[in-house]
Design an enzyme around this catalytic site. Structure first.
Site, PDB file in Angstrom:
ATOM      1  CG  ASN A 147      -1.714   1.230   1.412  1.00 36.63           C
ATOM      2  OD1 ASN A 147      -1.763   2.076   0.512  1.00 36.63           O
ATOM      3  ND2 ASN A 147      -2.375   1.367   2.544  1.00 36.63           N
ATOM      4  CD1 TRP A 148       3.762   1.134  -2.436  1.00 36.47           C
ATOM      5  CD2 TRP A 148       3.725   1.918  -4.533  1.00 36.47           C
ATOM      6  NE1 TRP A 148       4.582   0.337  -3.201  1.00 36.47           N
ATOM      7  CE2 TRP A 148       4.571   0.779  -4.488  1.00 36.47           C
ATOM      8  CE3 TRP A 148       3.547   2.564  -5.754  1.00 36.47           C
ATOM      9  CZ2 TRP A 148       5.236   0.295  -5.613  1.00 36.47           C
ATOM     10  CZ3 TRP A 148       4.213   2.089  -6.886  1.00 36.47           C
ATOM     11  CH2 TRP A 148       5.042   0.975  -6.816  1.00 36.47           C
ATOM     12  CE  LYS A 149      -0.102   3.044   4.783  1.00 35.15           C
ATOM     13  NZ  LYS A 149       0.091   3.083   6.235  1.00 35.15           N
ATOM     14  CG  HIS A 176      -5.692   1.701   5.286  1.00 32.69           C
ATOM     15  ND1 HIS A 176      -5.224   2.627   6.182  1.00 32.69           N
ATOM     16  CD2 HIS A 176      -4.693   0.793   5.102  1.00 32.69           C
ATOM     17  CE1 HIS A 176      -3.971   2.302   6.519  1.00 32.69           C
ATOM     18  NE2 HIS A 176      -3.637   1.189   5.876  1.00 32.69           N
ATOM     19  CD  GLU A 204      -2.790   5.232   6.859  1.00 28.22           C
ATOM     20  OE1 GLU A 204      -2.792   5.327   5.620  1.00 28.22           O
ATOM     21  OE2 GLU A 204      -1.878   4.645   7.497  1.00 28.22           O
ATOM     22  CD  GLU A 236      -3.275  -2.686   7.208  1.00 27.76           C
ATOM     23  OE1 GLU A 236      -2.163  -2.933   6.740  1.00 27.76           O
ATOM     24  OE2 GLU A 236      -3.890  -1.643   6.980  1.00 27.76           O
ATOM     25  N   GLY A 294       2.765   1.875  10.803  1.00 26.32           N
ATOM     26  CA  GLY A 294       3.741   2.958  10.678  1.00 26.32           C
ATOM     27  C   GLY A 294       4.457   3.286  11.972  1.00 26.32           C
ATOM     28  CB  SER A 347       5.484  -2.382  11.816  1.00 27.53           C
ATOM     29  OG  SER A 347       5.091  -1.062  12.136  1.00 27.53           O
ATOM     30  N   GLY A 371       3.040  -1.280   4.216  1.00 26.99           N
ATOM     31  CA  GLY A 371       3.080   0.145   3.906  1.00 26.99           C
ATOM     32  C   GLY A 371       4.508   0.572   3.613  1.00 26.99           C
ATOM     33  N   GLY A 372       5.154   1.176   4.608  1.00 24.24           N
ATOM     34  CA  GLY A 372       6.490   1.748   4.441  1.00 24.24           C
ATOM     35  C   GLY A 372       7.492   0.854   3.713  1.00 24.24           C
TER      36      GLY A 372
END
Ligand code: 13P
Length: 251
Positions: free
Chosen positions: A10-12, A96, A98, A168, A174, A214, A235-236
């Site tokens: 997920n590149w957000k 998600h 967010e 999640e 993150g 993470s 993610g990251g």
């Protein structure tokens, strides 16, 4: 029963179109020959057509990060399932944390979006998870049960089998704080049981349940060794193809 693992990035809100294309091409190159794992990346929706073209014919599949449930109309700023499908994407993330936290996505909205995604021929990746406060107050299972019950209300067995569920925990996103193997094991077992009870036992066994929060090259193997973990939503660590490939090649 077999569940092909899915490793999804997920590149957000990172990477412009050209940057997304470069990363996607690099990932496609690196993932050549990867077997028995489905790979998906979710770039900004602006990059969906470019990225889909760039990875066509490779192992890499493409997903959107959100959609609106209406098919078309006066909904300024929104994107429909048909538009996402026409852009070459096969998956879409829904609910998600967010989106729930910053954009007001509720379980009812998640339900409508999941229906719209399936109607458009997309594979929904429905995200659920408790906050730190909810975990501390021992409400984790109550919260997850509600998110599954309300978010997947009214779906048929085939639909449940098609969609992907992503656990999640909000406190692990993150933050560098990964849930422990015991915590993930406990929750995924609970989610599998919940799906079996609410839908059909046999078919619910085929639904893929991903873990996200993470995930890194050095913890993916332990997480993937858990029986009811069928992949990761990253993610990251998915932003750099040379790092992400080490998660994809976890075996
Ligand atoms: P991180 O891997 O950066 O914790 O993000 C997880 C996530 O939100 C994936 O959807």
């Amino acid at each position: 029963m077999s569940r092909t693992p899915l490793i999804a990035g997920n590149w957000k809100m990172h990477k412009t179109g050209p940057e997304a294309v470069d990363s996607a091409k690099r990932l496609a190159q690196l993932s050549e020959g990867v077997a028995d794992v489905d790979i998906m990346i979710a770039p900004t929706s602006l990059a969906l057509p470019l990225v889909s073209q760039a990875v066509a014919g490779t192992q890499v599949r493409v997903g959107a990060q959100n959609l609106y449930f209406e098919k078309q109309g006066a909904f300024t700023g929104e994107v429909s399932g048909d538009m996402i499908r026409a852009a070459g994407a096969e998956y879409v993330l829904i609910g998600h944390s967010e989106r729930r936290q910053f954009f007001g996505d509720t379980d009812a909205l998640v339900c409508r979006k999941t229906r719209a995604a399936l109607d458009a021929g997309l594979i929904p990746v429905v995200c659920i998870g408790e906050t730190e406060k909810e975990r501390d107050e021992e409400k984790t299972f109550f919260v997850l049960d509600k998110q599954v019950s309300d978010g997947l209300k009214g779906f048929g067995l085939e639909e449940i089998r098609t969609l992907v569920l992503a656990y999640e925990p909000v406190w692990a996103i993150g933050t560098g704080k990964t849930a422990s193997v015991e915590q993930v094991e406990e929750v995924h077992r609970f989610l599998r049981k919940t799906l079996e009870e609410k839908f059909s036992g046999a078919l619910a066994k085929e639904t893929r349940i991903l873990y996200g929060g993470s995930v890194k090259p050095d913890n993916v193997k332990d997480l993937m060794s858990i029986e009811d973990v069928d992949g990761a939503l990253v993610g990251g660590a998915s932003l750099d193809a040379d790092k992400f490939i080490n998660i994809i090649r976890y075996q």
